[in-house]
Motif scaffolding. Sequence first.
Motif, mmCIF file in Angstrom:
data_model
loop_
_atom_site.group_PDB
_atom_site.id
_atom_site.type_symbol
_atom_site.label_atom_id
_atom_site.label_comp_id
_atom_site.label_asym_id
_atom_site.label_seq_id
_atom_site.Cartn_x
_atom_site.Cartn_y
_atom_site.Cartn_z
ATOM 1 N N MET A 8 -15.550 7.310 -3.431
ATOM 2 C CA MET A 8 -14.426 6.285 -2.949
ATOM 3 C C MET A 8 -14.871 4.995 -3.643
ATOM 4 N N LYS A 9 -13.794 4.211 -3.910
ATOM 5 C CA LYS A 9 -14.072 2.936 -4.428
ATOM 6 C C LYS A 9 -13.262 2.038 -3.718
ATOM 7 N N PRO A 10 -13.639 1.476 -2.419
ATOM 8 C CA PRO A 10 -12.899 0.405 -1.790
ATOM 9 C C PRO A 10 -12.812 -0.925 -2.467
ATOM 10 N N LEU A 11 -11.781 -1.478 -2.445
ATOM 11 C CA LEU A 11 -11.771 -2.950 -2.861
ATOM 12 C C LEU A 11 -12.474 -3.799 -1.774
ATOM 13 N N ASP A 12 -12.972 -4.809 -2.378
ATOM 14 C CA ASP A 12 -13.563 -5.629 -1.635
ATOM 15 C C ASP A 12 -12.682 -6.626 -1.198
ATOM 16 N N GLU A 13 -13.036 -7.654 -0.159
ATOM 17 C CA GLU A 13 -12.126 -8.595 0.654
ATOM 18 C C GLU A 13 -11.234 -9.589 -0.352
ATOM 19 N N ASN A 14 -11.858 -9.954 -1.366
ATOM 20 C CA ASN A 14 -10.902 -10.665 -2.515
ATOM 21 C C ASN A 14 -10.166 -9.720 -3.162
ATOM 22 N N GLY A 15 -10.422 -8.670 -3.439
ATOM 23 C CA GLY A 15 -9.517 -7.573 -3.866
ATOM 24 C C GLY A 15 -8.436 -7.316 -2.965
ATOM 25 N N MET A 16 -8.682 -6.964 -1.643
ATOM 26 C CA MET A 16 -7.641 -6.704 -0.831
ATOM 27 C C MET A 16 -6.547 -7.878 -0.771
ATOM 28 N N ALA A 17 -7.136 -9.018 -0.773
ATOM 29 C CA ALA A 17 -6.126 -10.186 -0.555
ATOM 30 C C ALA A 17 -5.493 -10.470 -1.997
ATOM 31 N N ALA A 18 -6.043 -10.228 -3.009
ATOM 32 C CA ALA A 18 -5.417 -10.296 -4.350
ATOM 33 C C ALA A 18 -4.258 -9.139 -4.307
ATOM 34 N N ARG A 19 -4.371 -8.142 -4.135
ATOM 35 C CA ARG A 19 -3.562 -7.137 -4.114
ATOM 36 C C ARG A 19 -2.242 -7.407 -3.201
ATOM 37 N N LEU A 20 -2.321 -7.926 -1.901
ATOM 38 C CA LEU A 20 -1.187 -8.162 -1.163
ATOM 39 C C LEU A 20 -0.707 -9.434 -1.802
ATOM 40 N N ALA A 21 -1.264 -10.429 -2.181
ATOM 41 C CA ALA A 21 -0.612 -11.540 -2.805
ATOM 42 C C ALA A 21 0.417 -11.305 -3.840
ATOM 43 N N GLN A 22 0.087 -10.033 -4.682
ATOM 44 C CA GLN A 22 1.119 -9.676 -5.687
ATOM 45 C C GLN A 22 2.441 -9.619 -5.030
ATOM 46 N N ASP A 23 2.556 -9.356 -3.665
ATOM 47 C CA ASP A 23 3.769 -8.868 -2.971
ATOM 48 C C ASP A 23 4.562 -10.065 -2.687
ATOM 49 N N ILE A 24 3.857 -11.271 -2.367
ATOM 50 C CA ILE A 24 4.407 -12.564 -1.805
ATOM 51 C C ILE A 24 5.292 -13.148 -2.912
ATOM 52 N N PRO A 25 6.696 -13.043 -2.615
ATOM 53 C CA PRO A 25 7.790 -13.340 -3.791
ATOM 54 C C PRO A 25 7.748 -15.107 -3.812
ATOM 55 N N ASP A 26 8.381 -15.683 -5.115
ATOM 56 C CA ASP A 26 8.461 -16.805 -5.089
ATOM 57 C C ASP A 26 9.656 -17.193 -3.968
ATOM 58 N N GLY A 27 9.335 -18.768 -3.507
ATOM 59 C CA GLY A 27 10.215 -19.206 -2.487
ATOM 60 C C GLY A 27 10.025 -18.728 -0.954
ATOM 61 N N ALA A 28 8.880 -17.924 -0.977
ATOM 62 C CA ALA A 28 8.753 -17.353 0.759
ATOM 63 C C ALA A 28 8.270 -18.198 1.503
ATOM 64 N N TYR A 29 8.466 -18.028 2.792
ATOM 65 C CA TYR A 29 8.038 -18.937 3.957
ATOM 66 C C TYR A 29 7.149 -17.934 4.403
ATOM 67 N N VAL A 30 5.614 -18.153 4.748
ATOM 68 C CA VAL A 30 4.742 -17.023 4.976
ATOM 69 C C VAL A 30 3.480 -17.466 6.075
ATOM 70 N N ASN A 31 3.529 -16.906 7.224
ATOM 71 C CA ASN A 31 2.478 -17.154 7.997
ATOM 72 C C ASN A 31 1.234 -16.143 7.876
ATOM 73 N N LEU A 32 0.073 -16.719 7.438
ATOM 74 C CA LEU A 32 -1.147 -16.059 7.427
ATOM 75 C C LEU A 32 -1.998 -16.133 8.373
#
Lengths: 211, 222
Positions: A1-25
């Motif tokens: 198993m090759k789990p992502l580290d925390e930055n890798g997880m955050a970076a993967r999710l960030a790909q799916d945040i579209p331009d112009g979005a209003y986002v609560n983290l």
Amino acid sequence: MKPLDENGMAARLAQDIPDGAYVNLGIGLPNRVAHFVPAGREVMYHTENGLLGVGPVPRTEQEDPELINASKKLVTMVPGASLFDHTLSFAMMRGNHLSIAVLGAYQVAENGDLANWATLEQNFPPAVGGAMDLVAGVPQIYALMRHNSRDGAPKVLKRCTYPLTGAGVLTRVYTDLCVLEVTPEGFKLIDLAEGNSLEEVQAVTEARILT
Amino acid sequence: MIDKRVSDLATAVAPIFDGAVIMVGGFGTSGIPFGLLAALLDHGTRDLTIIANNAGTGEDALALLLRENRVSRVICSYPRSPGSVWFEKRYEEGLIELEVVPQGTLAERIRAAGSGIGGFFTPTAYGTLLAEGKETRVIDGVGYVFEKPLPADFALIRAEQADRWGNLRYHATARNFNPVMAMAAKHTIAEVRILADEPLEPESVITPGIFVNSVVEFGVRP
């Protein structure tokens, strides 16, 4: 198993945040998503304590002790930011004005249930904060979490065992092993973290992963 | 003549009595009336109910009220944060009654109390433990929970600037619960960094002075 580290997880999710979005983290790991949103996209980050347009961590000379995010960390404001009180901040959540909320999770389930505010431990005081308001009114709820707990206990479940934050509220789950969409049939695989097979991930997951 | 200025923190908190229900503004360390809370500690009142977002951290003034057993009940959205040691200790000892309220519901219940609204239906917490024992209703296919107004005897709030009429403006994210709490208490006391001689510019007033009973200068920005 090759789990992502925390930055890798955050970076993967960030790909799916579209331009112009209003986002609560949400507090903790979700906050890190902001560092990885691809260049060229303008995203407005909302923090429940009354700021739309959260900017990066301040340099020393910019620090303002009364300018903080929901994690109580010092922040800055981006151009176009606005300040407001708690009733307006939560009207933005419940009133369907935000696009996406990214939350941490203790447990998620294939029926879209999310548990992230209380455990079953008696002496551990519960603390809900704004989580129930977010799931009540934000159309896209993304959980960002480790696939299993540190002792190996499954967190991606058929049904949650902890008290719910919201029933049937999740749209997606991002873990260190895969990305799952919540559908009426259950969890559907969107993609796997590089170097992992579906068989390996399914073997450490309580819920069934559909393809 | 209207003049809501008082000379010092002790005078400002003097009306607070044993058993009072007290709203405390602020979120994290921002917008908390630390001067008024320290004066309340000296004032010595007991059996207080505190309505606030957090329940104090480290040895700050709210945590000290808990340490000194002045508080018997806390109504709060996020009592457990890093460093909330006195809250956790008193809670484990069974000395504090805790009501956990979702943060937006807390703000809206306070707003209802300050606005003459007898309660409201909110989708927040529908189908969860925090809705147990409450009236629910399905409206146009969406489940809602009935929540009642949350009033208080006193509100202790913090603002950036005030004039003698009690008009307030705020700084950055120190606004948070302060304006809505000012509306919901019988007696609102505002600690401000700057007490101006001139009236505030009306366009910049966030809390109109009608909601404020007294203002006291406390120059420290925490």
